[in-house]
Design a protein around this motif. Structure first.
Motif, mmCIF file in Angstrom:
data_model
loop_
_atom_site.group_PDB
_atom_site.id
_atom_site.type_symbol
_atom_site.label_atom_id
_atom_site.label_comp_id
_atom_site.label_asym_id
_atom_site.label_seq_id
_atom_site.Cartn_x
_atom_site.Cartn_y
_atom_site.Cartn_z
ATOM 1 N N GLY A 223 -2.831 -11.658 15.188
ATOM 2 C CA GLY A 223 -1.905 -12.765 15.373
ATOM 3 C C GLY A 223 -1.053 -13.112 14.173
ATOM 4 N N TYR A 224 -1.067 -12.273 13.139
ATOM 5 C CA TYR A 224 -0.275 -12.555 11.949
ATOM 6 C C TYR A 224 1.041 -11.777 11.982
ATOM 7 C CZ TYR A 224 -4.724 -14.317 10.171
ATOM 8 O OH TYR A 224 -5.902 -15.006 10.016
ATOM 9 N N ALA A 225 2.089 -12.377 11.428
ATOM 10 C CA ALA A 225 3.316 -11.632 11.167
ATOM 11 C C ALA A 225 3.090 -10.795 9.907
ATOM 12 C CB ALA A 225 4.489 -12.582 10.974
ATOM 13 N N VAL A 226 3.747 -9.641 9.835
ATOM 14 C CA VAL A 226 3.473 -8.708 8.744
ATOM 15 C C VAL A 226 4.770 -8.209 8.126
ATOM 16 C CG1 VAL A 226 2.395 -6.510 8.090
ATOM 17 C CG2 VAL A 226 1.317 -7.970 9.827
ATOM 18 N N ALA A 227 4.789 -8.162 6.798
ATOM 19 C CA ALA A 227 5.822 -7.456 6.049
ATOM 20 C C ALA A 227 5.124 -6.348 5.272
ATOM 21 C CB ALA A 227 6.561 -8.400 5.110
ATOM 22 N N GLU A 228 5.862 -5.276 4.987
ATOM 23 C CA GLU A 228 5.248 -4.128 4.320
ATOM 24 C C GLU A 228 6.026 -3.736 3.068
ATOM 25 O OE1 GLU A 228 4.368 -0.786 6.825
ATOM 26 O OE2 GLU A 228 4.247 -2.068 8.626
ATOM 27 N N ALA A 229 5.299 -3.238 2.076
ATOM 28 C CA ALA A 229 5.903 -2.675 0.865
ATOM 29 C C ALA A 229 5.040 -1.508 0.420
ATOM 30 C CB ALA A 229 6.007 -3.721 -0.241
ATOM 31 N N GLN A 230 5.680 -0.475 -0.134
ATOM 32 C CA GLN A 230 4.932 0.720 -0.513
ATOM 33 C C GLN A 230 4.472 0.711 -1.961
ATOM 34 O OE1 GLN A 230 7.416 4.113 0.175
ATOM 35 N NE2 GLN A 230 9.065 3.390 -1.171
ATOM 36 N N ASP A 231 4.922 -0.271 -2.742
ATOM 37 C CA ASP A 231 4.433 -0.408 -4.106
ATOM 38 C C ASP A 231 4.756 -1.809 -4.613
ATOM 39 O OD1 ASP A 231 7.149 -0.452 -5.112
ATOM 40 O OD2 ASP A 231 7.155 1.737 -4.966
ATOM 41 N N GLY A 232 4.303 -2.109 -5.827
ATOM 42 C CA GLY A 232 4.490 -3.447 -6.376
ATOM 43 C C GLY A 232 5.942 -3.818 -6.600
ATOM 44 N N CYS A 233 6.753 -2.852 -6.986
ATOM 45 C CA CYS A 233 8.171 -3.136 -7.218
ATOM 46 C C CYS A 233 8.840 -3.615 -5.939
ATOM 47 C CB CYS A 233 8.877 -1.893 -7.758
ATOM 48 S SG CYS A 233 8.280 -1.321 -9.361
ATOM 49 N N GLU A 234 8.592 -2.906 -4.855
ATOM 50 C CA GLU A 234 9.169 -3.305 -3.576
ATOM 51 C C GLU A 234 8.586 -4.640 -3.115
ATOM 52 O OE1 GLU A 234 9.695 -1.621 1.012
ATOM 53 O OE2 GLU A 234 8.889 -0.300 -0.568
ATOM 54 N N ALA A 235 7.316 -4.861 -3.398
ATOM 55 C CA ALA A 235 6.677 -6.120 -3.009
ATOM 56 C C ALA A 235 7.346 -7.314 -3.680
ATOM 57 C CB ALA A 235 5.198 -6.088 -3.375
ATOM 58 N N GLU B 146 0.858 -1.191 0.000
ATOM 59 C CA GLU B 146 0.000 0.000 0.000
ATOM 60 C C GLU B 146 0.890 1.235 0.000
ATOM 61 O OE1 GLU B 146 -2.379 2.672 -0.192
ATOM 62 O OE2 GLU B 146 -3.667 0.945 0.339
ATOM 63 N N ASP B 147 0.635 2.171 -0.954
ATOM 64 C CA ASP B 147 1.497 3.352 -1.047
ATOM 65 C C ASP B 147 1.136 4.413 -0.014
ATOM 66 O OD1 ASP B 147 -0.920 3.638 -2.576
ATOM 67 O OD2 ASP B 147 -0.098 5.498 -3.393
ATOM 68 N N GLN B 148 -0.090 4.387 0.499
ATOM 69 C CA GLN B 148 -0.487 5.341 1.528
ATOM 70 C C GLN B 148 -0.024 4.825 2.900
ATOM 71 O OE1 GLN B 148 -1.882 8.312 0.923
ATOM 72 N NE2 GLN B 148 -1.733 7.840 -1.270
ATOM 73 N N ARG B 149 0.924 5.540 3.503
ATOM 74 C CA ARG B 149 1.541 5.050 4.726
ATOM 75 C C ARG B 149 0.516 4.837 5.843
ATOM 76 N NH1 ARG B 149 3.956 6.719 9.496
ATOM 77 N NH2 ARG B 149 5.845 5.543 10.060
ATOM 78 N N PHE B 150 -0.434 5.758 5.992
ATOM 79 C CA PHE B 150 -1.421 5.632 7.071
ATOM 80 C C PHE B 150 -2.243 4.354 6.900
ATOM 81 C CE2 PHE B 150 -5.785 6.260 8.582
ATOM 82 C CZ PHE B 150 -5.549 6.477 9.933
ATOM 83 N N THR B 151 -2.714 4.100 5.676
ATOM 84 C CA THR B 151 -3.518 2.900 5.416
ATOM 85 C C THR B 151 -2.682 1.642 5.621
ATOM 86 O OG1 THR B 151 -4.833 4.131 3.790
ATOM 87 C CG2 THR B 151 -4.973 1.733 3.724
ATOM 88 N N ARG B 152 -1.426 1.698 5.177
ATOM 89 C CA ARG B 152 -0.538 0.542 5.316
ATOM 90 C C ARG B 152 -0.307 0.217 6.792
ATOM 91 N NH1 ARG B 152 3.443 2.460 2.684
ATOM 92 N NH2 ARG B 152 4.969 2.846 4.351
ATOM 93 N N ARG B 153 -0.047 1.246 7.584
ATOM 94 C CA ARG B 153 0.202 1.023 9.003
ATOM 95 C C ARG B 153 -1.068 0.548 9.724
ATOM 96 N NH1 ARG B 153 3.674 -0.925 10.157
ATOM 97 N NH2 ARG B 153 3.685 -0.255 12.325
ATOM 98 N N MET B 154 -2.219 1.071 9.303
ATOM 99 C CA MET B 154 -3.481 0.642 9.899
ATOM 100 C C MET B 154 -3.730 -0.844 9.607
ATOM 101 S SD MET B 154 -7.280 2.287 9.431
ATOM 102 C CE MET B 154 -7.306 1.956 7.662
ATOM 103 N N LEU B 155 -3.472 -1.251 8.382
ATOM 104 C CA LEU B 155 -3.616 -2.660 8.012
ATOM 105 C C LEU B 155 -2.645 -3.530 8.803
ATOM 106 C CD1 LEU B 155 -4.094 -2.877 4.127
ATOM 107 C CD2 LEU B 155 -5.367 -4.165 5.854
#
Length: 296
Positions: A24-36, A7-16
């Motif tokens: 209870g899930y482990a989480v990794a984050e990426a700000q766009d498809g390339c980074e994903a 998710e490119d919107q930091r607020f939405t990404r952090r909320m998710l």
């Protein structure tokens, strides 16, 4: 289970991410498809939640890249979208999305869809294990061995390749029946696993034949390791309550390469199988080694 949030919107990404972590899930984050795609190349993540509209690579393009990339696993993808027209949904599913959820999303709905995806991933993993496992012994089958070798052995590492065969196994089936023969196969498989794993890889490729990949390319050490295994099996009494105790032996053929480096492992096992044939000709219950210069 680990989920990649794209998710490119930091607020939405952090909320998710916060919601998933609290569930209870482990989480990794990426700000766009390339980074994903970079994250997916580094980590064995099987669940992705991605936004549709992003810079560099959109969610739809990310899904197409995941489906088109030769990853060593199947990845479940939920697409987040503000679009609700039918054409957008059809486009997303056609690109390879497994599910979609409208933004702004409802936490309860998202949790239910994640659990549904998790069940599908678990079923897929079980089917993958079955496809790579010998059902009688629980060892890897030929496909499982090839997959494991491709992903766990460096191309520049010295490797030994061995073929092991139970001597006079037909006599067991003829004299004691196939049920006892199956038990013997499971007992031999357990012995080989205990003797060679986790440093080596043991597989049953059919009948009474086993393939082994040994992470040791020194010929003397390799022959010594296999010889000790041969002696251990020969000295082991195979018991079954209510039946006669059996003593069986194995014949081995062995070769090695200083580095795999794209060599065809089927060819290497054929060389080891030729060495096994010599062991059989020379009286069985022995190890025959073929020098590395015989390898292609």
């Amino acid at each position: 289970m680990k989920i990649l949030v794209v998710e490119d919107q930091r607020f939405t990404r952090r909320m998710l991410a916060s919601f998933l972590t609290s569930a209870g899930y482990a989480v990794a984050e990426a700000q766009d498809g390339c980074e994903a795609m970079e994250v997916l190349a580094r980590e064995p993540i099987r669940f992705v939640i991605t936004d549709w509209m992003m810079p560099c690579m959109s969610g739809l393009d990310l899904i197409r890249a995941i489906r088109g990339r030769s990853l060593d696993r199947w990845v479940y993808v939920i697409l987040l979208t503000a679009r609700d027209e039918k054409s957008g949904i059809v486009e997303a599913l056609d690109a390879g999305a497994d599910d979609f959820i409208h933004k702004p999303f409802d936490n309860d709905e998202l949790a239910v869809r994640i659990r549904a995806g998790q069940r599908i991933i678990e079923l897929t993993e079980r089917l993958e294990r079955l496809a790579m496992t010998d059902p009688l012994t629980g060892l890897l089958n030929r496909r499982g061995l090839q997959e494991t070798l491709a992903h766990s052995c460096p191309a520049d590492a010295p490797l030994g390749f061995a073929v092991a065969d139970i001597d006079h196994f037909k006599r067991v089936n003829d004299a004691h029946g196939h049920d006892r023969g199956d038990l013997v196969l499971k007992q031999i498989a357990g012995l080989l696993r205990g003797l060679f794993e986790p440093d080596g890889i043991v597989a049953r490729v059919g009948g009474e034949e086993f393939w082994l990949v040994l992470r040791n390319g020194d010929p003397a050490a390799l022959c010594g390791l296999v010889e000790r295994a041969r002696a251990r099996v020969a000295a082991t009494a195979l018991t079954d309550e209510g039946h006669d105790t059996l003593s069986l032996t194995l014949s081995f053929g062995l070769t090695m390469v200083p580095a795999l480096q794209g060599r065809d492992i089927t060819t290497l096992f054929k060389i080891a199988d030729g060495a096994l044939y010599r062991s059989k000709q020379d009286g069985r219950n022995r190890v025959t080694y073929v020098a590395p210069d015989a390898c292609p």
